[in-house]
Design a protein around this motif. Structure first.
Motif, mmCIF file in Angstrom:
data_model
loop_
_atom_site.group_PDB
_atom_site.id
_atom_site.type_symbol
_atom_site.label_atom_id
_atom_site.label_comp_id
_atom_site.label_asym_id
_atom_site.label_seq_id
_atom_site.Cartn_x
_atom_site.Cartn_y
_atom_site.Cartn_z
ATOM 1 N N GLU A 67 6.906 8.505 18.106
ATOM 2 C CA GLU A 67 8.364 8.039 18.767
ATOM 3 C C GLU A 67 9.142 7.616 17.760
ATOM 4 O O GLU A 67 10.422 7.657 18.043
ATOM 5 C CB GLU A 67 7.570 6.604 19.715
ATOM 6 N N ALA A 68 8.916 7.022 16.618
ATOM 7 C CA ALA A 68 9.672 6.833 15.541
ATOM 8 C C ALA A 68 8.931 7.209 14.153
ATOM 9 O O ALA A 68 7.691 7.160 14.250
ATOM 10 C CB ALA A 68 10.082 5.247 15.569
ATOM 11 N N GLY A 69 9.768 7.091 13.213
ATOM 12 C CA GLY A 69 9.126 7.413 12.050
ATOM 13 C C GLY A 69 8.922 9.058 11.699
ATOM 14 O O GLY A 69 9.137 9.814 12.600
ATOM 15 N N GLN A 70 8.344 9.133 10.518
ATOM 16 C CA GLN A 70 7.903 10.462 10.224
ATOM 17 C C GLN A 70 6.805 10.811 9.616
ATOM 18 O O GLN A 70 6.136 9.941 8.790
ATOM 19 C CB GLN A 70 9.263 11.265 9.437
ATOM 20 N N ILE A 71 6.278 11.933 9.551
ATOM 21 C CA ILE A 71 4.795 12.348 8.943
ATOM 22 C C ILE A 71 5.234 13.812 8.154
ATOM 23 O O ILE A 71 5.574 14.498 8.580
ATOM 24 C CB ILE A 71 3.952 12.745 9.978
ATOM 25 N N VAL A 72 5.071 13.425 6.877
ATOM 26 C CA VAL A 72 5.391 14.551 5.797
ATOM 27 C C VAL A 72 4.070 14.919 5.018
ATOM 28 O O VAL A 72 3.358 14.324 4.357
ATOM 29 C CB VAL A 72 6.558 14.216 4.890
ATOM 30 N N TYR A 73 3.891 16.427 5.044
ATOM 31 C CA TYR A 73 2.943 16.778 4.159
ATOM 32 C C TYR A 73 3.556 17.656 2.911
ATOM 33 O O TYR A 73 4.589 18.079 3.417
ATOM 34 C CB TYR A 73 2.102 17.935 5.008
ATOM 35 N N ARG A 74 3.099 17.260 1.840
ATOM 36 C CA ARG A 74 3.600 17.803 0.459
ATOM 37 C C ARG A 74 2.833 18.599 -0.136
ATOM 38 O O ARG A 74 1.441 17.979 -0.264
ATOM 39 C CB ARG A 74 4.227 16.791 -0.335
ATOM 40 N N CYS A 75 2.964 19.710 -0.522
ATOM 41 C CA CYS A 75 2.314 20.403 -1.555
ATOM 42 C C CYS A 75 2.904 20.478 -2.861
ATOM 43 O O CYS A 75 3.961 21.242 -3.045
ATOM 44 C CB CYS A 75 2.083 21.981 -1.012
ATOM 45 N N GLY A 76 2.316 19.943 -4.081
ATOM 46 C CA GLY A 76 2.902 20.261 -5.385
ATOM 47 C C GLY A 76 4.303 19.541 -5.197
ATOM 48 O O GLY A 76 5.276 19.904 -5.682
ATOM 49 N N GLY A 77 4.445 18.261 -4.402
ATOM 50 C CA GLY A 77 5.777 17.836 -4.296
ATOM 51 C C GLY A 77 6.707 18.280 -3.497
ATOM 52 O O GLY A 77 7.646 17.655 -2.764
ATOM 53 N N GLN A 78 6.440 19.451 -2.916
ATOM 54 C CA GLN A 78 7.323 20.192 -1.788
ATOM 55 C C GLN A 78 7.033 19.927 -0.394
ATOM 56 O O GLN A 78 5.992 20.035 0.146
ATOM 57 C CB GLN A 78 7.359 21.663 -2.048
ATOM 58 N N ALA A 79 8.000 19.120 0.391
ATOM 59 C CA ALA A 79 7.671 18.875 1.622
ATOM 60 C C ALA A 79 7.502 19.961 2.158
ATOM 61 O O ALA A 79 8.336 21.070 2.293
ATOM 62 C CB ALA A 79 8.871 18.003 2.274
#
Lengths: 240, 252
Positions: free
Chosen positions: A91-103
């Motif tokens: 509903e709000a906010g975000q979820i980010v996966y990063r591999c080697g610093g790259q989103a």
């Protein structure tokens, strides 16, 4: 980077310039590169209709860490895992996966994830082996019979792969969920009520899977079972 | 060691980027075929859609033959139009009842989440579309034969009839597949499916009926060409729109 991923090494298994036969596509480009996977949750909120289940959840996880999500019934544990799996939007906010610093693009991030949950259903009309073969094919993994048999054995379903899922007990179905989730060697494992309907041997499978996964990957466990709290390094209590 | 690894992986990335077009298409087609085979295997074991389609077609043909069976013996323009209309009504209602199963069943058996996490959206659409095309071809073959046998419909130009059935069937399959995806998570699936299908399916249906009437009469293949062109264009337009739209429907 924490730990050494227990994965095939593209330099030794594949000629340069070729996709790894066991981990073609995304896994090869990211996970097998032996770079760290990070998960960042920033100010995430979820609602059911007018009711806000949880709000402003923020955390950061990296390879080798196990997070246990706990809370009363209805506190949003399963919802939180569905958000992490990308099956639901926050509903709000975000979820980010990063591999080697790259989103990563959320669509690619879904391929990083292995998800086990009570509401994860596989195809009842197909056998266990047919289910795994199908999901391997759509994930573009080239698994031979031996690899599938090894996976079935790993989750304690050796010799039962040719039976239809409709004939499985609830514990066997739960084991097949683990095989589905582990099929593509995901760096992020999301386990909702991991020990559900499992006997002692099944619980041992769960413990082994978590132990193996924590060598390099991220594990998030949602549970109310006090015995399963011990799996975690970090604890997130929802509904408090 | 790590430096060497990165260089190799970077090589793969470059190659994949350069060849991403063909690699992507091959991968999606492979996954589409897997979805099609899985759905076909499931269908052959449950026979849900096939039973619905065949029973509906058989009931319609029997009802028409008992109620207005004499219509098959008449060769006037009106009689041919009525025969064609009855045939397409049977096909349409059977299709509306059976072809939404692909997506609806994934939702009802709660397998949608597993599929969403594993399969590329386009592969899911193409796999389901292929199965609907196959089911519709079977349905058309059975219904047409039943009409020819039970209603004693005479076919003036078999080639034109086959062409019209194929093009009309393709139009029905493209429209019903994307509609099935849209309504799969809705509360009143059947009602919504019928309501949404009506405006989308009526235009090709009218053309297919007219072309079928001509094929049953003395009209040959050349006379059916404009209708086939329209139905082909409709199918292509709906298919392309579905390809563009499906990702948003699937990930909603």
């Amino acid at each position: 980077m924490s730990g050494q991923p227990a994965l095939c090494n593209p330099t030794s298994r594949t000629p340069p310039g070729r996709v790894c036969e066991h981990h073609p596509g995304f896994q090869f480009l990211c996970y097998n590169r032996q770079v760290e996977t990070r998960l960042t949750v920033e100010g995430v909120a979820a609602t059911y209709g007018a009711r806000r289940v949880f709000a402003d959840v923020s955390l950061e996880l990296s390879g080798g860490e196990v997070l246990v999500v706990s809370g009363a019934n209805g506190s949003g544990k399963s919802t939180f895992l569905r958000l992490l799996a990308g099956l639901q939007r926050p509903e709000a906010g975000q979820i980010v996966y990063r591999c080697g610093g790259q989103a990563l693009d959320p669509r690619d991030a879904a391929r990083l994830i292995g998800w086990v949950a009570p509401d994860l259903m596989l195809y009842r009309e197909l056998t266990g082996r047919e289910n795994l073969r199908f999901f391997a094919e759509v994930r573009r993994l080239h698994l031979d019979d031996g690899a599938i048999e090894a996976l079935l054995e790993r989750v304690g379903l050796a010799g039962r792969g040719d039976e239809r899922l409709a004939t499985y007990s609830s514990g066997m179905a739960q084991r097949l969920r683990y095989a589905y989730a582990l099929l593509h060697h995901p760096p992020v494992l999301l386990l909702d009520e991991p020990g559900l309907t499992l006997d002692e041997r099944g619980t041992a499978v769960v413990e082994r899977v978590i132990a193996e996964q924590r060598r390099s990957g991220i594990v998030v466990v949602a549970t109310n079972d006090p015995r399963e709290l011990r799996y975690g390094d970090l604890l997130l209590r929802l509904g408090t | 060691m790590h430096k060497e690894l990165d260089q190799n992986v970077a090589g793969v990335e470059r190659e994949e980027l350069e060849a991403s077009g063909s690699l992507g298409v091959r991968a999606v087609l492979g996954a589409s075929w897997a979805v099609f085979v899985k759905d076909l295997r499931t269908e052959l074991r449950t026979r849900y859609a096939i039973n619905v389609l065949v029973l509906f077609a058989a009931c319609a043909a029997v009802a028409v033959s008992l109620g207005v069976g004499f219509i098959g013996l008449r060769r006037t323009d009106e009689a041919l139009l009525i025969q064609a209309t009855l045939l397409w009504i049977a096909l349409l209602f059977a299709a509306l009842n059976g072809l939404s199963r692909g997506f609806v069943q994934e939702e009802e058996t709660r397998t949608m989440a597993a599929l969403r996490l594993a399969a590329p959206p386009l592969a899911v659409y193409l796999g389901k579309f292929l199965l609907n095309v196959l089911l519709l071809a079977v349905l058309e073959a059975i219904t047409s034969l039943l009409f020819i046998v039970l209603v004693r419909v005479q076919v003036g130009s078999p080639l034109a009839l086959i062409g019209t059935l194929a093009a009309g069937g393709l139009s029905l399959a493209t429209a019903t597949t994307i509609l099935a995806a849209i309504i799969a998570r809705a509360s009143f699936k059947s009602a919504l499916f019928a309501v949404l299908a009506f405006p989308l399916i009526v235009p090709p249906l009218i053309v297919a009926i007219q072309s079928t009437a001509a094929a049953l009469g003395s009209g040959g293949l050349p006379q059916a060409v404009p209708a086939l062109q329209f139905l082909g264009a409709y199918s292509v337009a709906t298919f392309v729109a579905s390809l563009l739209l499906f990702r948003f429907v699937w990930e909603a």
